[in-house]
Design an enzyme around this catalytic site. Structure first.
Site, PDB file in Angstrom:
ATOM      1  CG  HIS A 181      -1.378   1.350   1.652  1.00 18.29           C
ATOM      2  ND1 HIS A 181      -0.722   2.131   2.600  1.00 18.29           N
ATOM      3  CD2 HIS A 181      -2.437   2.078   1.232  1.00 18.29           C
ATOM      4  CE1 HIS A 181      -1.385   3.272   2.746  1.00 18.29           C
ATOM      5  NE2 HIS A 181      -2.419   3.268   1.941  1.00 18.29           N
ATOM      6  CG  ASN A 218      -1.320   7.486   1.440  1.00 16.35           C
ATOM      7  OD1 ASN A 218      -1.148   8.652   1.783  1.00 16.35           O
ATOM      8  ND2 ASN A 218      -1.341   6.483   2.317  1.00 16.35           N
ATOM      9  NE  ARG A 271     -17.520   5.785  -9.038  1.00 20.55           N
ATOM     10  CZ  ARG A 271     -17.126   4.545  -9.297  1.00 20.55           C
ATOM     11  NH1 ARG A 271     -15.956   4.129  -8.848  1.00 20.55           N
ATOM     12  NH2 ARG A 271     -17.882   3.723 -10.000  1.00 20.55           N
TER      13      ARG A 271
END
Length: 324
Positions: A129, A131, A283
């Site tokens: 992961h 970000n 979303r």
């Protein structure tokens, strides 16, 4: 928007956001970099997969902004791989953000970031992961408040010391040009953040986690964020290539599904980025793309003593200085 307001545990030092002159902040350059990195990551890992490509799903947020989610599923290498870019803005911060920073209440905000999660099919390849993100809050008559955040972490199912050392060496190289203390600080922050308190165990072997970062002004801080983004491929690709052809059977696959349950628990119980995205009207499909596609929970399961599964708990998940 991933992890955009997390400040880490109480015992971890964070960097206080500054309020520089607005002309020094170039959010358009940040957005351009994030989209370029998304393209680079998708080209690299679809090529490595060799079977499936990333589908593109562009979405709009009614309250302002939108994003581009790119998702690969049922490939030769990855069961699911997602790389999403979001850019959202609005007049009011969601509660998950303003609760941590009451001084930001009533400010216009702009948040953008890239988030990726790769769930390989082979249990000997770790999940990863990452970000990186940028946040700015503005109010008429006052200086803007901005910072960068991000990081990357590794979640192995079967541990290999050489993989862990490589991962943390690459993280160290990403931080090195920006100060000797950063790697140790952000490794410790990562170890503390990706910890399941209700299980009293780490999600994986960590990596880097940072937030509230504006050290040295915008250009230096932006360069640091880019360094983290640019080291994602060098950190992960060699591990994937090393393990991709390792034979496995149903025993290893079942353990992978079981450990994936920890991944789900962390994302739904602790991850403030998930909460920020849902509360800010992002979303849902894109926010939850990080979920593994096939997961199992087995009641009170325990590994066999002396097994490779037991070694994950004893030798790899506890906090450790992999570069010692």
């Amino acid at each position: 928007m991933p992890d955009s307001n997390d400040h880490g545990p109480d015992n971890t030092e964070s960097i206080t956001p500054q309020t520089p002159d607005a002309t020094s902040v170039d959010s358009a350059a940040v957005r351009q970099y994030l989209l370029h990195l998304q393209d680079t990551l998708c080209r690299k890992f679809s090529s490595m997969d060799g079977k499936a490509d990333f589908a593109v799903d562009e979405w709009q947020r009614p309250e302002g902004g939108g994003g581009k989610t790119r998702i690969l599923e049922n490939g030769a290498l990855f069961e699911r791989a997602g790389v999403g870019v979001s850019h959202v803005y609005g007049n009011h911060l969601p509660p998950s953000a303003s609760a941590q920073r009451p001084e930001l209440a009533g400010r216009h905000f702009e948040a953008m970031g890239l988030s990726l999660v790769f769930h390989p099919d082979n249990p000997y390849i770790p999940t990863t992961h990452a970000n990186i993100r940028f946040f700015i809050a503005e109010k008429e008559g006052e200086e803007p408040v901005w910072w960068f955040g991000g990081g990357f972490d590794l979640t192995p199912y079967y541990g290999f010391v050489e993989d862990c050392v490589h991962w943390h060496k690459t993280a160290q190289r990403a931080c090195a040009p920006f100060g000797e203390s950063l790697h140790g600080k952000f490794k410790a922050w990562c170890d503390d953040y990706f910890f399941l308190k209700h299980r009293q165990e780490a999600r994986g072997i960590g990596g880097l986690f940072f937030d509230d970062f504006n050290q040295g002004g915008f250009e230096n801080s932006f360069a640091f964020m880019r360094s983290i983004g640019d080291h994602i491929i060098p950190a992960y690709q060699p591990i994937v290539e090393r393990r991709r052809d390792t034979p496995f059977d149903q025993v290893q696959k079942n353990f992978q599904r079981y450990r994936r349950g920890r991944y789900v628990e962390f994302n739904l119980v602790y991850d403030r980025g998930t909460l920020f995205g849902l509360q800010s009207g992002g979303r849902t499909e894109s926010i939850l793309m990080s979920m593994p596609p096939d997961v199992a929970w087995t009641y009170n399961w325990q590994p066999e003593p002396g097994s490779a599964e037991a070694a994950l708990y004893s030798d790899f998940l506890p906090k450790r200085d992999w570069l010692a």
